[in-house]
Motif scaffolding. Sequence first.
Motif, short mmCIF file in Angstrom:
data_model
loop_
_atom_site.label_atom_id
_atom_site.label_comp_id
_atom_site.label_asym_id
_atom_site.label_seq_id
_atom_site.Cartn_x
_atom_site.Cartn_y
_atom_site.Cartn_z
N GLY A 214 19.71 9.38 13.46
CA GLY A 214 18.47 9.38 14.22
C GLY A 214 17.28 9.98 13.48
O GLY A 214 16.23 9.33 13.36
N PRO A 215 17.39 11.21 12.96
CA PRO A 215 16.26 11.78 12.20
C PRO A 215 15.91 10.95 10.96
O PRO A 215 14.74 10.85 10.58
CB PRO A 215 16.76 13.18 11.80
N TYR A 216 16.92 10.36 10.35
CA TYR A 216 16.70 9.60 9.12
C TYR A 216 15.86 8.36 9.38
O TYR A 216 14.86 8.12 8.71
CB TYR A 216 18.06 9.22 8.53
N TYR A 217 16.26 7.56 10.38
CA TYR A 217 15.54 6.32 10.64
C TYR A 217 14.20 6.54 11.33
O TYR A 217 13.34 5.66 11.29
CB TYR A 217 16.42 5.37 11.47
N THR A 218 14.03 7.69 11.95
CA THR A 218 12.79 7.94 12.68
C THR A 218 11.76 8.70 11.85
O THR A 218 10.57 8.36 11.85
CB THR A 218 13.08 8.73 13.98
N PHE A 219 12.19 9.72 11.10
CA PHE A 219 11.23 10.62 10.47
C PHE A 219 11.35 10.73 8.95
O PHE A 219 10.56 11.45 8.33
CB PHE A 219 11.35 12.02 11.09
N TYR A 220 12.31 10.05 8.35
CA TYR A 220 12.48 10.19 6.90
C TYR A 220 11.22 9.75 6.16
O TYR A 220 10.73 10.45 5.26
CB TYR A 220 13.69 9.39 6.44
N SER A 221 10.66 8.58 6.53
CA SER A 221 9.46 8.10 5.85
C SER A 221 8.27 9.03 6.08
O SER A 221 7.49 9.31 5.17
CB SER A 221 9.12 6.68 6.34
N ILE A 222 8.13 9.50 7.33
CA ILE A 222 7.04 10.42 7.64
C ILE A 222 7.20 11.72 6.86
O ILE A 222 6.22 12.28 6.32
CB ILE A 222 7.00 10.69 9.16
N HIS A 223 8.43 12.22 6.77
CA HIS A 223 8.72 13.45 6.02
C HIS A 223 8.31 13.30 4.56
O HIS A 223 7.66 14.17 3.97
CB HIS A 223 10.20 13.79 6.15
N LEU A 224 8.68 12.16 3.95
CA LEU A 224 8.34 11.93 2.55
C LEU A 224 6.83 11.82 2.35
O LEU A 224 6.27 12.34 1.38
CB LEU A 224 9.03 10.65 2.06
N GLU A 225 6.18 11.14 3.27
CA GLU A 225 4.73 10.99 3.17
C GLU A 225 4.03 12.34 3.30
O GLU A 225 3.06 12.63 2.59
CB GLU A 225 4.23 10.02 4.25
N GLU A 226 4.52 13.18 4.21
CA GLU A 226 3.92 14.50 4.40
C GLU A 226 4.14 15.40 3.18
O GLU A 226 3.37 16.36 2.96
CB GLU A 226 4.48 15.15 5.66
N MET A 227 5.18 15.13 2.39
CA MET A 227 5.41 15.90 1.17
C MET A 227 4.57 15.38 0.00
O MET A 227 4.64 15.91 -1.11
CB MET A 227 6.90 15.88 0.79
N GLY A 228 3.80 14.32 0.25
CA GLY A 228 2.88 13.83 -0.76
C GLY A 228 3.34 12.61 -1.53
O GLY A 228 2.65 12.16 -2.46
N PHE A 229 4.48 12.02 -1.16
CA PHE A 229 4.95 10.83 -1.86
C PHE A 229 4.16 9.60 -1.41
O PHE A 229 3.84 9.45 -0.22
CB PHE A 229 6.44 10.60 -1.59
N ARG A 230 3.85 8.72 -2.36
CA ARG A 230 3.19 7.46 -2.05
C ARG A 230 4.13 6.53 -1.30
O ARG A 230 5.34 6.68 -1.36
CB ARG A 230 2.70 6.78 -3.33
N LYS A 231 3.55 5.54 -0.58
CA LYS A 231 4.37 4.58 0.16
C LYS A 231 5.30 3.83 -0.78
O LYS A 231 6.41 3.45 -0.40
CB LYS A 231 3.48 3.62 0.95
N MET A 232 4.84 3.60 -2.00
CA MET A 232 5.69 2.91 -2.97
C MET A 232 6.93 3.76 -3.28
O MET A 232 8.04 3.24 -3.42
CB MET A 232 4.89 2.63 -4.25
N THR A 233 6.74 5.08 -3.40
CA THR A 233 7.88 5.98 -3.65
C THR A 233 8.81 6.01 -2.45
O THR A 233 10.03 6.02 -2.60
CB THR A 233 7.38 7.40 -3.97
N VAL A 234 8.21 6.01 -1.26
CA VAL A 234 9.01 5.97 -0.03
C VAL A 234 9.86 4.71 -0.03
O VAL A 234 11.07 4.74 0.22
CB VAL A 234 8.10 6.00 1.21
N GLY A 235 9.23 3.58 -0.33
CA GLY A 235 9.97 2.32 -0.37
C GLY A 235 11.04 2.32 -1.44
O GLY A 235 12.13 1.76 -1.24
N THR A 236 10.76 2.95 -2.57
CA THR A 236 11.75 3.01 -3.66
C THR A 236 12.98 3.81 -3.24
O THR A 236 14.12 3.42 -3.53
CB THR A 236 11.12 3.64 -4.92
N LEU A 237 12.76 4.93 -2.55
CA LEU A 237 13.90 5.73 -2.08
C LEU A 237 14.74 4.95 -1.07
O LEU A 237 15.98 5.02 -1.09
CB LEU A 237 13.42 7.04 -1.48
N TRP A 238 14.08 4.23 -0.18
CA TRP A 238 14.84 3.36 0.73
C TRP A 238 15.60 2.30 -0.06
O TRP A 238 16.74 1.95 0.27
CB TRP A 238 13.89 2.70 1.72
#
Length: 383
Positions: A214-238
Amino acid sequence: MPYYWRLSAFYFLYFGLLGTLVPYWSLYLKDLGFSATTIGLLMAVPHLTKVIAPNVWGWLADRSGARMRVIRLGNLAAAVAFLPVFWADQVWSMAILLAVFSFFWNAVLAQFEVVTLHTLGDQAHRYSQVRVWGSLGFITCVFLVGTALDHLPMTLLPWVMSALLWLLWLATLALPAEKGEARRNADGGLVKLLKRRDIQIFMLVAFLMQASHGPYYTFYSIHLEEMGFRKMTVGTLWSVAVASEVAAFLLMHRLMTRFALNRILLTCLMLATVRWLVVALCGDSLPWLGAAQLLHAASYACFHAGGIAWVQRASGRAFAGQGQALYSSLGYGAGWGLGSGLSGLAWPYLGVYCFLVAGALTLIASVLALRLPVAGEAGEPPA
């Protein structure tokens, strides 16, 4: 394998759609101005409809024997129901849209799993080689959509999702109707399955495993973005997670011929516990985040393939649709729904430490899985 490419095309598009929904839909909701609590509750809606919808459609498919017609109807209705998304920008309108859309969309996958396994026949252990195209669809959309959203507005997302829904419906038209018969004994099948001890243990284990996501699919992307990662980096981790998933699906048919399904599931649960602990404690370390994403091979891919096979063997042909629907509703429906909803309530207070709770859930599930029999060794013989 019969109809390999047609079956694979469905999985590619279905999980391609999931690859736009899971990583980016919460960001789309955030862009609309919704709070973290509201986002968590809205993200829970599709999972909560999965508690009811798969069982309704599974009963209908087993009862009528027209499983492909049910799948096509569900796909078409989902595509139509999603169209108002371009005007939904309030909490209630978005909640209603997600509920109606997902009620039909959630009818599809569990029944298509039955079609795939029946189509493969005595090659059913090669299911993962078909299902791997779902992972490839997911990673393709995660990468392409993530790249696009770095340069284009978030309003692109619903257009992509709508297009994929219509393509998915067209893909179902390329598959022949399953040669099945209406099964009058499908009435009461759900009750019979729920009374069995082995089914009860498995469903509870699946519920806890999916709730931990639940936390992973709901807030993982938001968590990464709040830590300063670009959307491209978020997509790469996924994408790293899904790449490991692809490798797992390619190897899974060999693992299933060498190891008992209950042992495979237990190992997946233990590795999932490690994964959530790493996410909670690694901070913004990209190498550790990447390592945790590699464990998606266990927490999702191997557990999913093993779970599908376990349910198929334990349910028997007569109750196959309802067995898969029960797995979908209690695991991916109730489990994901509760995990998403509670993480939405807890995230403002716990933040990333919600993943410690996720690790506790999979640890409990691991203890329960010690009592999980090999499918077919307990309960009623398959019908």
